[in-house]
Enzyme design. Structure first.
Site, PDB file in Angstrom:
ATOM      1  CG  ASP A  15     -57.554 -49.403-101.826  1.00  0.00           C
ATOM      2  OD1 ASP A  15     -57.891 -49.212-100.555  1.00  0.00           O
ATOM      3  OD2 ASP A  15     -58.416 -49.615-102.750  1.00  0.00           O
ATOM      4  CD  GLU A 195     -62.491 -51.801 -95.968  1.00  0.00           C
ATOM      5  OE1 GLU A 195     -63.430 -51.797 -96.131  1.00  0.00           O
ATOM      6  OE2 GLU A 195     -61.449 -50.735 -95.776  1.00  0.00           O
TER       7      GLU A 195
END
Length: 316
Positions: A15, A195
């Protein structure tokens, strides 16, 4: 001419988020394999982030509402101060389930966010009491927006994408607007997921990339876009790609690219695509605790129509 296969910039950092500030420095944060803290790095070049000193800006408490699974931090400079937005889950004794994440913010007014004190600003409340994560912010025409992923119990799947304006850099105002939900085959493999949204602006448009499906080799990236003069809070203003823009490259062994961010090269003009991916598929045990999602960086290209070309995750 044969393609050169990319190597990770930073290993075991998922991420990834790289922010180029007006001071000329790059700031990096990402999920660490232990999911227990927010780690920051600072360097004058993107390559320099690989060996830069790491500083722990915030460490989770032992108990409470945000003491488990610190996920997907992002560092932003909003309205004169540094903010890190992240998701964290409560202790199992409170909720009895691990995946009950909510979103939080910390703030640091110091010009260098690797120094000074970080203040915990509390939960970023969207008005919807459900699993949520992966927040980002961006300013457009003087207005600060919050963009994130959240579960709607009335919609099939794990998370959808939402947008809302912000009253302060840690508070939204108004009702969240849903921009996208999992609906295509490539968004619903393993899990129904939208997401990890990220924003880049170019050629009169605002683009939102996002990630979909399970976080194994099925993980892939999609794209939304709107005209820069459109009402960004109107779902009809956004167009959604029917096909993924970045997906696993089996030829070169780069699997599950996603949860990206955008930054700029040292020349300040070239947009750089930052994302994580694995280099193998044979994950032993729970994929959640597999540490081998690595940070990759490559240039983003553009076609004659002004649309971004993501290419393959394995080559520049």
């Amino acid at each position: 001419m044969q393609d050169t296969v990319l190597k990770p910039l930073i290993e075991q950092r998922a991420d990834p988020y790289i922010y180029k500030h007006t001071d000329g420095y790059y700031y990096f944060t990402a999920s660490v394999p232990q999911y227990d803290r927010i780690e920051l790095r600072r360097a004058s070049t993107i390559a320099g982030l690989a060996t830069a000193e790491t500083v722990d800006a915030w460490t989770k408490p032992d108990t409470g509402n945000y003491c488990e699974l610190v996920w997907a931090p992002e560092i932003h400079f909003n309205q004169g101060a540094w903010y890190v937005y992240f998701a964290a889950a409560p202790s199992r004794e409170i909720k009895h389930k691990l995946f009950q994440h909510r979103m939080y913010a910390i703030r640091n007014p110091n010009p260098n966010p690797l120094e000074g004190e970080w203040e915990f600003m509390g939960q970023v409340d969207t008005g919807i009491d459900s699993f949520c994560l992966d927040a980002t912010t961006f300013t457009h025409k003087g207005r600060l927006y919050y963009l994130w992923a959240q579960k709607d119990h009335e919609i099939e799947g794990n998370s959808n994408l939402y947008i809302a304006p912000m009253k302060t850099p840690w508070q939204i105002e108004g009702k969240p607007v849903m921009l996208s939900k999992p609906e295509y085959d490539w968004e619903t493999r393993g899990f129904w997921v939208n997401e990890g949204p990220s924003v880049v602006r170019r050629n009169g448009r605002i683009f939102i990339s996002y990630s979909a499906s399970a976080t194994d080799e099925n993980y892939a990236m999609g794209l939304l876009w709107a005209d820069e003069d459109a009402d960004l809070l109107d779902p009809a203003a956004w167009t959604k790609s029917r096909e993924p823009v970045l997906r696993t490259c089996y030829e070169h062994g780069i699997y599950g690219p996603g949860h990206n961010s955008f930054t700029y090269a040292e020349d300040s003009d070239t947009v750089m695509l930052v994302y994580h991916a694995r280099t193998y598929t044979e994950i032993v045990g729970d994929p959640l605790w597999n540490p081998d999602r690595h940070t990759f960086v490559k240039p983003l290209r553009w076609d004659e129509q002004g649309m971004p070309v993501f290419g393959r995750p394995s080559t520049s």
